[in-house]
Design a protein around this motif. Sequence first.
Motif, PDB file in Angstrom:
ATOM      1  N   ALA A  32       0.830  -1.200   0.000  1.00  0.00           N
ATOM      2  CA  ALA A  32       0.000   0.000   0.000  1.00  0.00           C
ATOM      3  C   ALA A  32       0.867   1.253   0.000  1.00  0.00           C
ATOM      4  CB  ALA A  32      -0.920   0.014   1.220  1.00  0.00           C
ATOM      5  N   ARG A  33       0.329   2.265  -0.615  1.00  0.00           N
ATOM      6  CA  ARG A  33       0.974   3.576  -0.689  1.00  0.00           C
ATOM      7  C   ARG A  33       0.190   4.517   0.216  1.00  0.00           C
ATOM      8  NH1 ARG A  33       1.578   6.518  -6.553  1.00  0.00           N
ATOM      9  NH2 ARG A  33       2.334   8.517  -5.801  1.00  0.00           N
ATOM     10  N   ASN A  34       0.867   5.206   1.125  1.00  0.00           N
ATOM     11  CA  ASN A  34       0.189   6.119   2.045  1.00  0.00           C
ATOM     12  C   ASN A  34      -0.027   7.457   1.369  1.00  0.00           C
ATOM     13  OD1 ASN A  34       0.918   7.981   4.982  1.00  0.00           O
ATOM     14  ND2 ASN A  34      -0.961   6.908   4.591  1.00  0.00           N
ATOM     15  N   VAL A  35      -1.289   7.831   1.230  1.00  0.00           N
ATOM     16  CA  VAL A  35      -1.656   9.094   0.601  1.00  0.00           C
ATOM     17  C   VAL A  35      -2.781   9.708   1.421  1.00  0.00           C
ATOM     18  CG1 VAL A  35      -2.529  10.206  -1.479  1.00  0.00           C
ATOM     19  CG2 VAL A  35      -1.128   8.158  -1.686  1.00  0.00           C
ATOM     20  N   THR A  36      -2.525  10.867   1.998  1.00  0.00           N
ATOM     21  CA  THR A  36      -3.592  11.540   2.736  1.00  0.00           C
ATOM     22  C   THR A  36      -4.536  12.210   1.737  1.00  0.00           C
ATOM     23  OG1 THR A  36      -2.376  13.612   2.913  1.00  0.00           O
ATOM     24  CG2 THR A  36      -2.053  11.994   4.694  1.00  0.00           C
ATOM     25  N   LEU A  37      -5.725  12.531   2.193  1.00  0.00           N
ATOM     26  CA  LEU A  37      -6.686  13.199   1.312  1.00  0.00           C
ATOM     27  C   LEU A  37      -6.128  14.511   0.781  1.00  0.00           C
ATOM     28  CD1 LEU A  37      -9.985  12.496   3.264  1.00  0.00           C
ATOM     29  CD2 LEU A  37      -9.205  11.429   1.145  1.00  0.00           C
ATOM     30  N   ALA A  38      -5.352  15.204   1.607  1.00  0.00           N
ATOM     31  CA  ALA A  38      -4.760  16.473   1.180  1.00  0.00           C
ATOM     32  C   ALA A  38      -3.774  16.276   0.035  1.00  0.00           C
ATOM     33  CB  ALA A  38      -4.072  17.153   2.360  1.00  0.00           C
ATOM     34  N   ASP A  39      -3.105  15.126  -0.017  1.00  0.00           N
ATOM     35  CA  ASP A  39      -2.112  14.842  -1.056  1.00  0.00           C
ATOM     36  C   ASP A  39      -2.693  14.146  -2.278  1.00  0.00           C
ATOM     37  OD1 ASP A  39      -0.166  15.883   0.635  1.00  0.00           O
ATOM     38  OD2 ASP A  39       0.285  13.925   1.504  1.00  0.00           O
ATOM     39  N   LEU A  40      -3.944  13.758  -2.205  1.00  0.00           N
ATOM     40  CA  LEU A  40      -4.550  12.953  -3.264  1.00  0.00           C
ATOM     41  C   LEU A  40      -4.541  13.646  -4.624  1.00  0.00           C
ATOM     42  CD1 LEU A  40      -5.787  10.165  -3.497  1.00  0.00           C
ATOM     43  CD2 LEU A  40      -8.005  11.185  -3.098  1.00  0.00           C
ATOM     44  N   GLU A  41      -4.889  14.919  -4.663  1.00  0.00           N
ATOM     45  CA  GLU A  41      -4.912  15.650  -5.939  1.00  0.00           C
ATOM     46  C   GLU A  41      -3.537  15.683  -6.590  1.00  0.00           C
ATOM     47  OE1 GLU A  41      -7.468  16.876  -7.817  1.00  0.00           O
ATOM     48  OE2 GLU A  41      -8.707  15.799  -6.370  1.00  0.00           O
ATOM     49  N   GLY A  42      -2.495  15.756  -5.769  1.00  0.00           N
ATOM     50  CA  GLY A  42      -1.134  15.813  -6.304  1.00  0.00           C
ATOM     51  C   GLY A  42      -0.661  14.503  -6.908  1.00  0.00           C
ATOM     52  N   ILE A  43      -1.107  13.380  -6.355  1.00  0.00           N
ATOM     53  CA  ILE A  43      -0.628  12.102  -6.872  1.00  0.00           C
ATOM     54  C   ILE A  43      -1.574  11.502  -7.913  1.00  0.00           C
ATOM     55  CG2 ILE A  43       0.624  11.578  -4.749  1.00  0.00           C
ATOM     56  CD1 ILE A  43      -2.053   9.249  -5.402  1.00  0.00           C
ATOM     57  N   ALA A  44      -2.793  11.997  -7.987  1.00  0.00           N
ATOM     58  CA  ALA A  44      -3.770  11.431  -8.933  1.00  0.00           C
ATOM     59  C   ALA A  44      -3.245  11.373 -10.367  1.00  0.00           C
ATOM     60  CB  ALA A  44      -5.087  12.186  -8.853  1.00  0.00           C
ATOM     61  N   PRO A  45      -2.555  12.409 -10.863  1.00  0.00           N
ATOM     62  CA  PRO A  45      -2.056  12.329 -12.244  1.00  0.00           C
ATOM     63  C   PRO A  45      -1.005  11.229 -12.457  1.00  0.00           C
ATOM     64  CG  PRO A  45      -2.082  14.611 -11.497  1.00  0.00           C
ATOM     65  CD  PRO A  45      -2.357  13.752 -10.306  1.00  0.00           C
ATOM     66  N   THR A  46      -0.381  10.753 -11.396  1.00  0.00           N
ATOM     67  CA  THR A  46       0.648   9.714 -11.526  1.00  0.00           C
ATOM     68  C   THR A  46       0.059   8.305 -11.506  1.00  0.00           C
ATOM     69  OG1 THR A  46       1.079   9.486  -9.148  1.00  0.00           O
ATOM     70  CG2 THR A  46       2.279  11.228 -10.321  1.00  0.00           C
ATOM     71  N   LEU A  47      -1.224   8.191 -11.218  1.00  0.00           N
ATOM     72  CA  LEU A  47      -1.861   6.878 -11.130  1.00  0.00           C
ATOM     73  C   LEU A  47      -2.277   6.400 -12.522  1.00  0.00           C
ATOM     74  CD1 LEU A  47      -4.049   7.517  -7.966  1.00  0.00           C
ATOM     75  CD2 LEU A  47      -1.901   6.233  -8.088  1.00  0.00           C
ATOM     76  N   ASP A  48      -2.131   5.107 -12.752  1.00  0.00           N
ATOM     77  CA  ASP A  48      -2.436   4.485 -14.040  1.00  0.00           C
ATOM     78  C   ASP A  48      -3.943   4.327 -14.210  1.00  0.00           C
ATOM     79  OD1 ASP A  48      -2.580   2.965 -16.337  1.00  0.00           O
ATOM     80  OD2 ASP A  48      -1.414   1.287 -15.537  1.00  0.00           O
ATOM     81  N   HIS A  49      -4.475   4.912 -15.293  1.00  0.00           N
ATOM     82  CA  HIS A  49      -5.909   4.808 -15.562  1.00  0.00           C
ATOM     83  C   HIS A  49      -6.339   3.383 -15.899  1.00  0.00           C
ATOM     84  CE1 HIS A  49      -6.010   9.127 -15.430  1.00  0.00           C
ATOM     85  NE2 HIS A  49      -7.287   9.139 -15.723  1.00  0.00           N
TER      86      HIS A  49
END
Length: 160
Positions: A94-111
């Motif tokens: 699992a990758r730890n991502v807080t809700l505050a950081d979610l918008e920043g990492i969303a573009p790096t996630l594979d669709h």
Amino acid sequence: MPHDHVHAPDYGAHQAYRGKLFPVLADLRARAVIACLPDDGATPLRWPGRAAVGTDAPEPISREDLAQRMAEGSVTILDVRPADEFAMGHIPGARNVTLADLEGIAPTLDHGTQIVAYCRGPYCVYSHQAITALRKRGLNAQRLKGGLPEWREDGRMVSV
């Protein structure tokens, strides 16, 4: 005399709890709030001061299905709990991502990859909020049925 694993500074009428007991207290508070909701299956989950979450969300993925997808390597797992809780134990990979950081990492996630978010359990709204935000970005996101406590209760491996 306070326990050595709980740090509770006294702020007058309020105390701030941190340490091993904090996740337990947070879960008990969430369960108390949810216990006040009607159990009709149609009432959207609401948290004080927040919009309804989970109203257009897909069914949660079972822990069995997640374990199978983990073995296949066909899933991205997001632990949306605070970093200190993640450090005390999390689902392997699992990758730890807080809700505050979610918008920043969303573009790096594979669709093309399924994304599963989890938090403290069935009454924790973090995973609901995370999948709502991810699905708005066109990502294939589901929440885990239950959370880390239920994963542990099943006897499944936890990383620290």
